[in-house]
Design a protein around this motif. Structure first.
Motif, PDB file in Angstrom:
ATOM      1  N   LYS A 242     -25.870 -43.113  22.846  1.00 24.38           N
ATOM      2  CA  LYS A 242     -24.898 -43.345  21.781  1.00 24.38           C
ATOM      3  C   LYS A 242     -25.565 -43.189  20.413  1.00 24.38           C
ATOM      4  N   ASN A 243     -26.821 -43.650  20.370  1.00 26.92           N
ATOM      5  CA  ASN A 243     -27.547 -43.636  19.098  1.00 26.92           C
ATOM      6  C   ASN A 243     -28.726 -42.665  19.194  1.00 26.92           C
ATOM      7  N   PRO A 244     -28.770 -41.607  18.354  1.00 33.52           N
ATOM      8  CA  PRO A 244     -29.880 -40.638  18.428  1.00 33.52           C
ATOM      9  C   PRO A 244     -31.246 -41.302  18.249  1.00 33.52           C
ATOM     10  N   ALA A 245     -31.278 -42.468  17.605  1.00 37.30           N
ATOM     11  CA  ALA A 245     -32.556 -43.170  17.419  1.00 37.30           C
ATOM     12  C   ALA A 245     -33.164 -43.551  18.765  1.00 37.30           C
ATOM     13  N   THR A 246     -32.315 -43.747  19.774  1.00 36.05           N
ATOM     14  CA  THR A 246     -32.827 -44.089  21.115  1.00 36.05           C
ATOM     15  C   THR A 246     -33.620 -42.923  21.680  1.00 36.05           C
ATOM     16  N   THR A 247     -33.086 -41.693  21.508  1.00 34.78           N
ATOM     17  CA  THR A 247     -33.796 -40.496  21.978  1.00 34.78           C
ATOM     18  C   THR A 247     -35.130 -40.383  21.248  1.00 34.78           C
ATOM     19  N   THR A 248     -35.110 -40.601  19.947  1.00 32.24           N
ATOM     20  CA  THR A 248     -36.342 -40.526  19.150  1.00 32.24           C
ATOM     21  C   THR A 248     -37.356 -41.556  19.644  1.00 32.24           C
ATOM     22  N   LEU A 249     -36.862 -42.760  19.910  1.00 29.47           N
ATOM     23  CA  LEU A 249     -37.754 -43.826  20.377  1.00 29.47           C
ATOM     24  C   LEU A 249     -38.384 -43.459  21.717  1.00 29.47           C
ATOM     25  N   LEU A 250     -37.553 -42.949  22.631  1.00 28.94           N
ATOM     26  CA  LEU A 250     -38.076 -42.580  23.955  1.00 28.94           C
ATOM     27  C   LEU A 250     -39.077 -41.433  23.850  1.00 28.94           C
ATOM     28  N   GLU A 251     -38.800 -40.477  22.944  1.00 29.86           N
ATOM     29  CA  GLU A 251     -39.748 -39.367  22.750  1.00 29.86           C
ATOM     30  C   GLU A 251     -41.088 -39.898  22.243  1.00 29.86           C
ATOM     31  N   LEU A 252     -40.985 -40.864  21.351  1.00 30.04           N
ATOM     32  CA  LEU A 252     -42.196 -41.481  20.793  1.00 30.04           C
ATOM     33  C   LEU A 252     -42.978 -42.199  21.895  1.00 30.04           C
ATOM     34  N   VAL A 253     -42.256 -42.930  22.724  1.00 31.35           N
ATOM     35  CA  VAL A 253     -42.891 -43.654  23.828  1.00 31.35           C
ATOM     36  C   VAL A 253     -43.601 -42.674  24.759  1.00 31.35           C
ATOM     37  N   LYS A 254     -42.940 -41.534  25.015  1.00 35.73           N
ATOM     38  CA  LYS A 254     -43.540 -40.547  25.932  1.00 35.73           C
ATOM     39  C   LYS A 254     -44.724 -39.829  25.306  1.00 35.73           C
ATOM     40  N   SER A 255     -44.696 -39.638  23.999  1.00 35.45           N
ATOM     41  CA  SER A 255     -45.773 -38.842  23.385  1.00 35.45           C
ATOM     42  C   SER A 255     -46.986 -39.696  22.997  1.00 35.45           C
ATOM     43  N   ARG A 256     -46.842 -41.015  23.010  1.00 34.68           N
ATOM     44  CA  ARG A 256     -48.007 -41.852  22.679  1.00 34.68           C
ATOM     45  C   ARG A 256     -49.084 -41.686  23.735  1.00 34.68           C
ATOM     46  N   ARG A 257     -50.299 -41.409  23.296  1.00 39.02           N
ATOM     47  CA  ARG A 257     -51.424 -41.232  24.212  1.00 39.02           C
ATOM     48  C   ARG A 257     -52.670 -41.895  23.631  1.00 39.02           C
ATOM     49  N   THR A 258     -53.724 -41.888  24.434  1.00 41.46           N
ATOM     50  CA  THR A 258     -55.032 -42.351  23.969  1.00 41.46           C
ATOM     51  C   THR A 258     -55.795 -41.156  23.421  1.00 41.46           C
ATOM     52  N   TYR A 259     -56.148 -41.217  22.156  1.00 46.42           N
ATOM     53  CA  TYR A 259     -56.947 -40.158  21.512  1.00 46.42           C
ATOM     54  C   TYR A 259     -58.323 -40.726  21.180  1.00 46.42           C
ATOM     55  N   TYR A 260     -59.356 -40.095  21.725  1.00 45.46           N
ATOM     56  CA  TYR A 260     -60.717 -40.570  21.442  1.00 45.46           C
ATOM     57  C   TYR A 260     -61.396 -39.800  20.316  1.00 45.46           C
ATOM     58  N   ASN A 261     -61.080 -38.503  20.187  1.00 42.33           N
ATOM     59  CA  ASN A 261     -61.738 -37.708  19.141  1.00 42.33           C
ATOM     60  C   ASN A 261     -60.910 -37.754  17.869  1.00 42.33           C
ATOM     61  N   LEU A 262     -61.439 -38.478  16.896  1.00 45.87           N
ATOM     62  CA  LEU A 262     -60.655 -38.734  15.683  1.00 45.87           C
ATOM     63  C   LEU A 262     -61.432 -38.340  14.442  1.00 45.87           C
ATOM     64  N   LYS A 263     -60.671 -37.951  13.408  1.00 42.58           N
ATOM     65  CA  LYS A 263     -61.295 -37.621  12.118  1.00 42.58           C
ATOM     66  C   LYS A 263     -60.983 -38.731  11.114  1.00 42.58           C
ATOM     67  N   ALA A 264     -61.854 -38.880  10.129  1.00 48.40           N
ATOM     68  CA  ALA A 264     -61.670 -39.915   9.097  1.00 48.40           C
ATOM     69  C   ALA A 264     -60.671 -39.429   8.050  1.00 48.40           C
ATOM     70  N   GLU A 265     -59.516 -39.033   8.520  1.00 52.15           N
ATOM     71  CA  GLU A 265     -58.463 -38.546   7.616  1.00 52.15           C
ATOM     72  C   GLU A 265     -57.182 -39.280   7.943  1.00 52.15           C
ATOM     73  N   SER A 266     -56.282 -39.306   6.930  1.00 47.31           N
ATOM     74  CA  SER A 266     -55.005 -39.983   7.146  1.00 47.31           C
ATOM     75  C   SER A 266     -53.847 -39.102   6.697  1.00 47.31           C
ATOM     76  N   PRO A 267     -52.795 -38.978   7.516  1.00 42.70           N
ATOM     77  CA  PRO A 267     -51.629 -38.196   7.093  1.00 42.70           C
ATOM     78  C   PRO A 267     -50.731 -38.975   6.140  1.00 42.70           C
ATOM     79  N   ILE A 268     -50.968 -40.279   5.982  1.00 46.10           N
ATOM     80  CA  ILE A 268     -50.081 -41.118   5.148  1.00 46.10           C
ATOM     81  C   ILE A 268     -50.922 -41.992   4.212  1.00 46.10           C
ATOM     82  N   SER A 269     -50.239 -42.652   3.269  1.00 49.27           N
ATOM     83  CA  SER A 269     -50.971 -43.488   2.308  1.00 49.27           C
ATOM     84  C   SER A 269     -51.476 -44.764   2.986  1.00 49.27           C
TER      85      SER A 269
END
Ligand SMILES: Cc1cc2nc3c(=O)[nH]c(=O)nc-3n(C[C@H](O)[C@H](O)[C@H](O)COP(=O)(O)O)c2cc1C
Length: 215
Positions: free
Chosen positions: A7-34
């Motif tokens: 009913k709410n497109p936000a639910t699809t977005t939330l589920l996509e987010l849940v599915k795409s969350r993973r463990t990332y070990y190789n990281l850079k000292a950079e930030s996409p946001i403030s």
């Protein structure tokens, strides 16, 4: 399962987010946001994630840039101490532990998640029948905060991983950032811009893990 319309497109977005969350070990000292945006996410986790009886037992510290590096220098120093004391094999430290810790240090920030179990004293007395439940409830609530922050950071383009170096680093962490004794460290969430894809992940079948009745 075919595609389901919510009913709410936000639910699809939330589920996509849940599915795409993973463990990332190789990281850079950079930030996409403030830094303010990161701060906002973490503050919201402290304010809005639920806790049993609304006890609000989670305590959270956000470490960015140099402060984040300090944390992983502490972990390296503590592990070097264990090597010197003969409690950890030098070869294992040099070949495995140290590169892993240096990898965390290469990220942009770490969120420290604590539980203040001492703050539960009054409610344990008031609801004595539940007394033994409050500590696990507090940890469950803390884990909810961890998951929320993990999802939100990855939604903003970070990669993150979850670490557990308590109790090894507890004392140094408390002293370095002058934190109350009652804050018991649970987890450390390391984040930064991903430098590589996450590893392969397999899924045990849902059958045997999930049941539905009355559908
Ligand atoms: C409660 C909990 C504790 C975890 N502890 C660690 C940890 O100490 N070190 C680590 O590298 N990963 C840790 N992880 C990450 C898991 O290994 C990882 O989430 C799991 O293998 C699934 O992979 P994914 O996160 O890519 O979906 C932990 C995850 C959870 C939920």
């Amino acid at each position: 399962m075919g595609s389901i319309e919510f009913k709410n497109p936000a639910t699809t977005t939330l589920l996509e987010l849940v599915k795409s969350r993973r463990t990332y070990y190789n990281l850079k000292a950079e930030s996409p946001i403030s830094d303010d945006a990161i701060d906002h996410i973490v503050q919201d986790s402290v304010l809005h994630v639920p806790s049993s009886f609304n006890t609000q037992t989670s305590r959270v510290v956000l470490l960015l840039k140099e402060e984040h590096k300090k944390l992983w220098d502490i972990a390296i120093k503590v592990m070097e101490g264990l090597v010197a004391a003969g409690q950890v094999p030098k070869e294992m430290f040099e070949n495995s532990t140290k590169p892993k810790l240096e990898g965390f240090k290469a990220g942009y920030g770490t969120v420290l998640f604590f539980v203040d179990y001492e703050s539960l004293a009054a409610i344990k007395e008031k609801f004595a029948i539940y007394a033994a439940k409050f500590d696990p409830f507090a940890l469950e609530s803390n884990a909810m905060s961890q998951y929320f922050v993990w999802l939100a950071l990855e939604s903003e383009g970070f990669g993150a991983n979850l670490q557990h170096y308590s109790p090894l680093i507890d004392e140094d962490v408390r002293k370095t950032w002058n934190l109350p004794e009652s804050w018991k460290l649970d987890a450390q969430m390391v984040f930064g811009v991903p430098a590589s894809e996450p590893g392969e992940k397999t899924f045990a079948p849902l059958e045997g893990r999930y049941k539905v009745f009355g559908k």
